[in-house]
Design a protein around this motif. Structure first.
Motif, PDB file in Angstrom:
ATOM      1  N   PRO A   9       0.811  -1.221   0.000  1.00 24.24           N
ATOM      2  CA  PRO A   9       0.000   0.000   0.000  1.00 24.24           C
ATOM      3  C   PRO A   9       0.840   1.266   0.000  1.00 24.24           C
ATOM      4  O   PRO A   9       0.350   2.343  -0.331  1.00 24.24           O
ATOM      5  CB  PRO A   9      -0.793  -0.111   1.301  1.00 24.24           C
ATOM      6  N   VAL A  43       6.984   2.997   7.082  1.00 23.80           N
ATOM      7  CA  VAL A  43       7.306   4.220   6.370  1.00 23.80           C
ATOM      8  C   VAL A  43       7.343   5.353   7.386  1.00 23.80           C
ATOM      9  O   VAL A  43       6.450   5.485   8.216  1.00 23.80           O
ATOM     10  CB  VAL A  43       6.320   4.501   5.208  1.00 23.80           C
ATOM     11  N   MET A  44       8.397   6.107   7.402  1.00 20.89           N
ATOM     12  CA  MET A  44       8.586   7.226   8.317  1.00 20.89           C
ATOM     13  C   MET A  44       8.317   6.816   9.764  1.00 20.89           C
ATOM     14  O   MET A  44       7.621   7.504  10.489  1.00 20.89           O
ATOM     15  CB  MET A  44       7.703   8.398   7.889  1.00 20.89           C
ATOM     16  N   PHE A  47       4.282   1.961  11.305  1.00 21.54           N
ATOM     17  CA  PHE A  47       4.089   0.631  10.746  1.00 21.54           C
ATOM     18  C   PHE A  47       2.640   0.464  10.286  1.00 21.54           C
ATOM     19  O   PHE A  47       1.715   0.717  11.037  1.00 21.54           O
ATOM     20  CB  PHE A  47       4.434  -0.428  11.788  1.00 21.54           C
ATOM     21  N   GLU A  49      -0.077  -2.349   8.624  1.00 21.54           N
ATOM     22  CA  GLU A  49      -0.262  -3.783   8.369  1.00 21.54           C
ATOM     23  C   GLU A  49      -0.517  -4.035   6.898  1.00 21.54           C
ATOM     24  O   GLU A  49      -1.189  -3.251   6.229  1.00 21.54           O
ATOM     25  CB  GLU A  49      -1.466  -4.287   9.168  1.00 21.54           C
TER      26      GLU A  49
ATOM     27  N   ALA B 342       5.112  15.427   7.633  1.00 22.81           N
ATOM     28  CA  ALA B 342       4.578  14.887   6.373  1.00 22.81           C
ATOM     29  C   ALA B 342       3.620  13.751   6.704  1.00 22.81           C
ATOM     30  O   ALA B 342       3.937  12.576   6.560  1.00 22.81           O
ATOM     31  CB  ALA B 342       5.721  14.408   5.483  1.00 22.81           C
ATOM     32  N   GLU B 343       2.450  14.130   7.207  1.00 24.75           N
ATOM     33  CA  GLU B 343       1.425  13.169   7.591  1.00 24.75           C
ATOM     34  C   GLU B 343       0.082  13.766   7.246  1.00 24.75           C
ATOM     35  O   GLU B 343      -0.077  14.981   7.241  1.00 24.75           O
ATOM     36  CB  GLU B 343       1.463  12.918   9.109  1.00 24.75           C
ATOM     37  N   PHE B 349      -3.259  10.218  10.111  1.00 18.90           N
ATOM     38  CA  PHE B 349      -1.837  10.578  10.154  1.00 18.90           C
ATOM     39  C   PHE B 349      -0.972   9.641   9.316  1.00 18.90           C
ATOM     40  O   PHE B 349       0.158   9.326   9.670  1.00 18.90           O
ATOM     41  CB  PHE B 349      -1.334  10.665  11.606  1.00 18.90           C
ATOM     42  N   MET B 350      -1.542   9.211   8.204  1.00 17.36           N
ATOM     43  CA  MET B 350      -0.790   8.379   7.259  1.00 17.36           C
ATOM     44  C   MET B 350       0.447   9.142   6.776  1.00 17.36           C
ATOM     45  O   MET B 350       0.342  10.296   6.362  1.00 17.36           O
ATOM     46  CB  MET B 350      -1.710   8.071   6.078  1.00 17.36           C
ATOM     47  N   PRO B 351       1.614   8.517   6.837  1.00 20.29           N
ATOM     48  CA  PRO B 351       2.826   9.188   6.362  1.00 20.29           C
ATOM     49  C   PRO B 351       2.700   9.588   4.894  1.00 20.29           C
ATOM     50  O   PRO B 351       2.070   8.879   4.117  1.00 20.29           O
ATOM     51  CB  PRO B 351       3.916   8.138   6.527  1.00 20.29           C
ATOM     52  N   SER B 352       3.297  10.706   4.535  1.00 22.37           N
ATOM     53  CA  SER B 352       3.164  11.220   3.180  1.00 22.37           C
ATOM     54  C   SER B 352       4.518  11.662   2.626  1.00 22.37           C
ATOM     55  O   SER B 352       4.785  12.845   2.448  1.00 22.37           O
ATOM     56  CB  SER B 352       2.163  12.392   3.186  1.00 22.37           C
ATOM     57  N   PRO B 353       5.403  10.702   2.358  1.00 24.76           N
ATOM     58  CA  PRO B 353       6.686  11.067   1.762  1.00 24.76           C
ATOM     59  C   PRO B 353       6.479  11.451   0.297  1.00 24.76           C
ATOM     60  O   PRO B 353       5.399  11.251  -0.243  1.00 24.76           O
ATOM     61  CB  PRO B 353       7.508   9.782   1.874  1.00 24.76           C
ATOM     62  N   PRO B 381      11.138   8.102   2.420  1.00 27.63           N
ATOM     63  CA  PRO B 381      10.235   7.354   3.301  1.00 27.63           C
ATOM     64  C   PRO B 381      10.939   6.709   4.489  1.00 27.63           C
ATOM     65  O   PRO B 381      10.307   6.076   5.306  1.00 27.63           O
ATOM     66  CB  PRO B 381       9.679   6.270   2.369  1.00 27.63           C
ATOM     67  N   THR B 458      -2.852   2.017  12.573  1.00 26.05           N
ATOM     68  CA  THR B 458      -2.584   2.517  11.238  1.00 26.05           C
ATOM     69  C   THR B 458      -2.836   1.351  10.290  1.00 26.05           C
ATOM     70  O   THR B 458      -2.208   0.307  10.416  1.00 26.05           O
ATOM     71  CB  THR B 458      -1.121   2.957  11.122  1.00 26.05           C
ATOM     72  N   THR B 459      -3.746   1.509   9.394  1.00 21.40           N
ATOM     73  CA  THR B 459      -4.021   0.418   8.468  1.00 21.40           C
ATOM     74  C   THR B 459      -3.831   0.898   7.040  1.00 21.40           C
ATOM     75  O   THR B 459      -3.808   2.090   6.765  1.00 21.40           O
ATOM     76  CB  THR B 459      -5.459  -0.107   8.625  1.00 21.40           C
ATOM     77  N   SER B 460      -3.724  -0.057   6.146  1.00 26.33           N
ATOM     78  CA  SER B 460      -3.538   0.301   4.741  1.00 26.33           C
ATOM     79  C   SER B 460      -4.823   0.905   4.194  1.00 26.33           C
ATOM     80  O   SER B 460      -5.905   0.619   4.696  1.00 26.33           O
ATOM     81  CB  SER B 460      -3.133  -0.930   3.947  1.00 26.33           C
ATOM     82  N   PRO B 461      -4.738   1.756   3.185  1.00 30.60           N
ATOM     83  CA  PRO B 461      -5.928   2.443   2.689  1.00 30.60           C
ATOM     84  C   PRO B 461      -6.910   1.492   2.016  1.00 30.60           C
ATOM     85  O   PRO B 461      -6.510   0.477   1.531  1.00 30.60           O
ATOM     86  CB  PRO B 461      -5.371   3.424   1.672  1.00 30.60           C
TER      87      PRO B 461
END
Lengths: 81, 461
Positions: A9, A43-44, A47, A49, B342-343, B349-353, B381, B458-461
């Protein structure tokens, strides 16, 4: 037999274990259902999943533990029924 | 012996900050960089540049051998560790010193004492600094823990001696819970930190995080007043201010004096920060730990005191005595720092590199920006998400808030998501304006703002 690829992702570092000394989330050959955690992408310093988005058997991981991954890069192949 | 060439063993905005201080002192600068940081601002600014390895921090910025080699090959006579990475690694400090170089920071021994939670507590108690009521040092057996907890009072925290940053902590509400958690806590501590030692501390439900800046030269020590850092998310500070709006003049002077006592008792050298919990209701403060390095939020202290902390720590490392008596250090006005990360606050607050196309940094009266951004820079990242520290100073807190609101509106970063919008919301929040918050407040406000978003994962989109 259809094959499904689980994609990263995010860009970052892929981990197969929750911590360096722990067991892997999922072994090759394991049966997974949708939502099962099969790895983490860091990333940054956060973590995220990586979840199986198809049910079936993990045929193989396509990246090594601690490999750098790009968004959309295939991480594992799942053989769906 | 004055420093002539300084290697900065860090990256990002703090590398830039240290380079600036060194340059003002007429010291030559050496930047290090991983393969991901070849185009960093610090690399562009420095007099000399040394590559130290692959992007992964473990193989570059945390790689003691690579950094030692860079230091020796560059002909540096001193190393500044910045914050994070190896800044509180006593072994690194030792290696720098035994190679005949200056470590810009405290002695390895001071790092070691303060890096061990129970030893730090013991040292503080001996110096007469109030600590959160707890066990005297490590508890070994379950029965010893129960006895100790009954004396301290419930609920109680079980903390790993080698833990930190909120990791390795469990809460027990009664003796039964403590009995069932003790063994697990020890096993977890062993697995996570390679040391099974745990100790107990009273759990304070509503507390502020207040910290005192100290400067020492190994003999004398002074304080530069306190910072209020209660607004946190997942124990990461989001916004800091100085002074704390919660303290009376009397409490402030007792708090800051206690920090100086502890710094003196260990012959502290360089810049350090003592963290305390402050209970608004009882007006008690309790020492929790000392950070033996410069901190991210040091600029707000510089704004209210006019002292350049990074410059002073370099001067002290070069052998100069402290240039200030306590009575020379005066606090003026109020300062606020917003961390621009960068979030994406709207996506948990997903990281945004990624690549930053356009950057407009605010300016004008009372505004300072510490940042490594420039147009065209790609945020890698691999490292933390801090892009810029937006700092304002004004004659009082309401004026500082108005100034911060104005500065945030001027700030423009295109290409990556940032926390700018969250800070604008905070400036308009009556609870922030009234300074009514504790360390859990921000997470509560965020959860109420976005009931759909998951507050803990924090989960994947």
């Amino acid at each position: 037999m259809a094959h499904h690829e689980v994609l990263s992702p995010l860009p970052g570092t892929f981990y197969r274990r929750p911590s360096p000394d722990a067991e892997v989330f999922a072994k090759e050959g394991a049966i997974v259902k949708v939502g099962d955690v099969i790895g983490l992408v860091e990333v940054m310093k956060q973590f995220s999943e990586v979840q199986a988005d198809a049910a079936g058997k993990i045929v193989r991981f396509l990246v090594e533990n601690e490999d750098a991954v790009e968004p959309g890069q295939p991480l594992a192949t799942i053989e769906t029924a | 012996m004055p420093i002539r060439r300084l290697l900065v063993a860090n990256r990002g905005e703090i590398a830039v900050r240290v380079l600036r201080a060194a340059r003002e002192l007429g010291i030559q600068t050496v930047a290090v960089h991983s393969d991901a940081d070849r185009e960093s601002l610090a690399v562009k600014m420095a007099d000399m540049v040394m590559p130290i390895g692959p992007p992964q921090a473990a193989k570059s910025y945390l790689n003691v051998d690579a950094l030692m080699k860079a230091a020796l090959d560059s002909g540096a006579d001193a190393v500044h560790p910045g914050y994070g990475f190896l800044s509180e690694n006593a072994t690194f400090a030792e290696k720098v010193e035994s190679a005949g170089l200056i470590f810009v920071g405290p002695t390895p021994e001071a790092i070691r004492i303060m890096g061990n939670k129970s030893l730090a507590r013991e040292t503080a108690s001996k110096a007469g600094v109030p600590c959160v009521p707890g066990s005297d040092g490590v508890v070994d057996s379950v029965e010893q823990a129960v006895e100790s907890a009954t004396r301290i009072g419930w609920p109680i925290m079980i903390k790993a001696s080698a833990g930190g940053g909120g990791r390795g902590i469990r809460v027990a509400h009664d003796a039964d819970e403590l009995r069932s958690q003790m063994t697990t806590a020890q096993a977890e501590a062993q697995a996570a930190f390679g040391d099974k030692s745990v100790y107990l501390e009273r759990f304070i439900r509503r507390a502020r995080h207040v910290e005192v800046q100290v400067l020492g030269d190994g003999k004398n020590a002074v304080h530069c007043f306190e910072r209020e850092c209660s607004l946190q998310r997942r124990r990461q500070k989001i916004l800091e201010e100085a002074p704390s709006p919660a303290l009376s003049a009397d409490t402030r002077s007792r708090l800051c004096e206690s920090a100086v006592q502890l710094a003196r008792s260990v012959g502290y050298r360089g810049a350090g920060t003592l963290e305390y919990l402050y209970d608004d209701v009882s007006r008690e403060f309790f020492f929790i730990e000392m950070n033996t390095r410069i901190q991210v939020e040091h600029p707000i202290t510089e704004m209210i005191t006019g002292i350049d902390l990074v410059r002073e720590m370099i001067r002290i490392a070069g052998g100069e005595p402290l240039r200030f008596k306590q009575s020379d250090i005066v606090m003026r006005g109020a300062a606020i720092e917003c961390r621009i990360n960068a979030e994406d606050p709207d996506r948990n607050f997903m990281p945004s590199p990624g690549k930053v196309h356009e950057v407009i940094l605010p300016g004008g009266p009372g505004v300072r920006v510490d940042s490594m951004l420039y147009p065209g820079y790609t945020v890698p990242p691999w490292y933390d998400s801090l892009l810029a520290k937006l700092v304002v100073h004004a004659e009082d807190r309401p004026t500082a808030i108005a100034r911060m609101r104005r500065a945030l509106r001027e700030l423009h970063i295109e290409g990556v998501k940032t926390t700018r919008g969250l800070h604008l919301t905070l400036m308009d929040d009556p609870r922030f304006q009234a300074a009514e918050f504790d360390t859990n407040a921000l997470e509560g406000w965020l959860a109420a703002r976005a009931p759909a978003a998951s507050p803990t994962t924090t989960t994947s989109p």
